[in-house]
Design a protein around this motif. Structure first.
Motif, mmCIF file in Angstrom:
data_model
loop_
_atom_site.group_PDB
_atom_site.id
_atom_site.type_symbol
_atom_site.label_atom_id
_atom_site.label_comp_id
_atom_site.label_asym_id
_atom_site.label_seq_id
_atom_site.Cartn_x
_atom_site.Cartn_y
_atom_site.Cartn_z
ATOM 1 N N TYR A 70 0.849 -1.194 0.000
ATOM 2 C CA TYR A 70 0.000 0.000 0.000
ATOM 3 C C TYR A 70 0.883 1.243 0.000
ATOM 4 N N VAL A 71 0.446 2.258 -0.709
ATOM 5 C CA VAL A 71 1.262 3.466 -0.831
ATOM 6 C C VAL A 71 0.716 4.625 -0.001
ATOM 7 N N GLN A 72 -0.566 4.645 0.246
ATOM 8 C CA GLN A 72 -1.204 5.700 1.038
ATOM 9 C C GLN A 72 -2.054 5.048 2.126
ATOM 10 N N GLY A 73 -2.282 5.772 3.238
ATOM 11 C CA GLY A 73 -3.119 5.213 4.288
ATOM 12 C C GLY A 73 -3.387 6.199 5.410
ATOM 13 N N ASN A 74 -4.236 5.762 6.308
ATOM 14 C CA ASN A 74 -4.591 6.567 7.480
ATOM 15 C C ASN A 74 -4.915 5.621 8.627
ATOM 16 N N ARG A 75 -4.260 5.824 9.782
ATOM 17 C CA ARG A 75 -4.533 5.024 10.981
ATOM 18 C C ARG A 75 -5.040 5.898 12.125
ATOM 19 N N THR A 76 -5.350 7.149 11.858
ATOM 20 C CA THR A 76 -5.795 8.073 12.914
ATOM 21 C C THR A 76 -7.301 8.253 12.862
ATOM 22 N N ASN A 77 -8.023 7.144 12.957
ATOM 23 C CA ASN A 77 -9.481 7.155 12.913
ATOM 24 C C ASN A 77 -9.963 5.925 13.670
ATOM 25 N N THR A 78 -11.260 5.724 13.717
ATOM 26 C CA THR A 78 -11.795 4.544 14.388
ATOM 27 C C THR A 78 -11.560 3.290 13.563
ATOM 28 N N PHE A 79 -11.113 3.462 12.334
ATOM 29 C CA PHE A 79 -10.752 2.353 11.463
ATOM 30 C C PHE A 79 -9.505 2.760 10.680
ATOM 31 N N THR A 80 -8.847 1.770 10.071
ATOM 32 C CA THR A 80 -7.663 2.021 9.255
ATOM 33 C C THR A 80 -8.060 1.926 7.792
ATOM 34 N N SER A 81 -7.568 2.846 6.984
ATOM 35 C CA SER A 81 -7.802 2.778 5.542
ATOM 36 C C SER A 81 -6.454 2.793 4.840
ATOM 37 N N LEU A 82 -6.267 1.830 3.920
ATOM 38 C CA LEU A 82 -5.024 1.706 3.165
ATOM 39 C C LEU A 82 -5.360 1.674 1.676
ATOM 40 N N PHE A 83 -4.543 2.342 0.873
ATOM 41 C CA PHE A 83 -4.795 2.440 -0.552
ATOM 42 C C PHE A 83 -3.557 1.953 -1.312
ATOM 43 N N GLY A 84 -3.785 1.013 -2.233
ATOM 44 C CA GLY A 84 -2.696 0.436 -3.001
ATOM 45 C C GLY A 84 -2.543 1.092 -4.355
ATOM 46 N N ASP A 85 -1.504 0.629 -5.072
ATOM 47 C CA ASP A 85 -1.275 1.186 -6.400
ATOM 48 C C ASP A 85 -1.556 0.164 -7.495
ATOM 49 N N THR A 86 -2.101 -0.997 -7.123
ATOM 50 C CA THR A 86 -2.491 -2.004 -8.120
ATOM 51 C C THR A 86 -3.949 -2.370 -7.904
ATOM 52 N N SER A 87 -4.566 -2.889 -8.940
ATOM 53 C CA SER A 87 -5.977 -3.260 -8.819
ATOM 54 C C SER A 87 -6.159 -4.466 -7.903
ATOM 55 N N LYS A 88 -5.104 -5.244 -7.687
ATOM 56 C CA LYS A 88 -5.174 -6.394 -6.783
ATOM 57 C C LYS A 88 -5.347 -5.926 -5.336
ATOM 58 N N ASP A 89 -4.632 -4.896 -4.948
ATOM 59 C CA ASP A 89 -4.720 -4.336 -3.602
ATOM 60 C C ASP A 89 -5.088 -2.852 -3.703
ATOM 61 N N LEU A 90 -6.271 -2.575 -4.199
ATOM 62 C CA LEU A 90 -6.671 -1.195 -4.425
ATOM 63 C C LEU A 90 -6.996 -0.470 -3.120
ATOM 64 N N VAL A 91 -7.770 -1.114 -2.234
ATOM 65 C CA VAL A 91 -8.142 -0.479 -0.968
ATOM 66 C C VAL A 91 -8.341 -1.552 0.103
ATOM 67 N N ARG A 92 -8.045 -1.180 1.340
ATOM 68 C CA ARG A 92 -8.241 -2.105 2.474
ATOM 69 C C ARG A 92 -8.709 -1.289 3.672
ATOM 70 N N PHE A 93 -9.753 -1.754 4.327
ATOM 71 C CA PHE A 93 -10.255 -1.135 5.538
ATOM 72 C C PHE A 93 -10.136 -2.137 6.674
ATOM 73 N N GLU A 94 -9.646 -1.685 7.834
ATOM 74 C CA GLU A 94 -9.511 -2.549 8.999
ATOM 75 C C GLU A 94 -10.192 -1.869 10.183
ATOM 76 N N ALA A 95 -10.907 -2.677 10.937
ATOM 77 C CA ALA A 95 -11.544 -2.163 12.166
ATOM 78 C C ALA A 95 -11.545 -3.290 13.193
ATOM 79 N N GLY A 96 -11.061 -2.995 14.379
ATOM 80 C CA GLY A 96 -11.037 -3.990 15.449
ATOM 81 C C GLY A 96 -10.226 -5.232 15.104
ATOM 82 N N GLY A 97 -9.140 -5.071 14.367
ATOM 83 C CA GLY A 97 -8.296 -6.195 14.012
ATOM 84 C C GLY A 97 -8.829 -7.030 12.868
ATOM 85 N N ARG A 98 -9.861 -6.613 12.209
ATOM 86 C CA ARG A 98 -10.431 -7.353 11.070
ATOM 87 C C ARG A 98 -10.304 -6.558 9.816
#
Length: 177
Positions: A149-177
């Protein structure tokens, strides 16, 4: 079944309305100053049906007839008591925020005169970090070192990560999931 009970309800309301507003005073021979006088008869009628229904309906509306009423209403004043003149507070400045008083939806500040002031939000303004402390939410997306992932944010109630390929385009995590 519903129509039948609705009919009884409407009938009861009509009887109460007639008993209360039906104008017992408007009947001939009735002295409006005497509540205990039966309509036109000149005799006491404390137990008459219309009189009792009217008293019951008035009791529902004005808190009861002749019964002791509570002296305190919700504002803490007697009904006839006038509220005290309000005191105008001089303008105060926020001295500092009290981080120990934070919750997900509140910020608390110390004022220059020693009082505290709380800001309450309908949406969360803080999240709990790994140590359990409340931190301010920041939605800014920044470069991250997270693998894949190239961009992201962990300063919220959930984590958001953004990739640079269509395989890993976006990922959201909340409570370890």
């Amino acid at each position: 079944m519903k129509r039948r009970s609705r009919g009884f309800l409407i009938g009861g309301l009509v009887v109460a309305l007639v008993a209360t507003l039906g104008g017992m005073e408007a009947l001939p021979g009735r002295d409006p100053g005497r509540a205990d006088q039966a309509a036109g008869s000149g005799k006491d009628d404390e137990g008459g049906l219309l009189s009792r229904l009217g008293d019951a309906a008035r009791g529902l509306v004005d808190g009861g007839s002749g019964r002791a009423r509570p002296e305190v209403v919700s504002a803490g004043l007697f009904r006839a008591e006038k509220p005290l003149q309000g005191r105008e507070w001089p303008p105060q400045k926020r001295v500092r925020e009290l981080p120990g008083e934070r919750t997900a939806n509140t910020k608390t500040f110390q004022l220059s005169d020693g009082r505290t002031q709380a800001e309450i939000s309908s949406v969360p303004v803080h999240y709990q970090d790994a140590q359990g402390r409340w931190q301010a939410i920041d939605t800014t997306v920044r470069p991250t070192s997270e693998k894949g992932y190239v961009q992201g944010n962990r300063t919220n109630t959930f984590t958001s990560l953004f990739g640079d390929t269509s395989k890993d385009l976006v990922r959201f995590e909340a409570g370890g999931r």
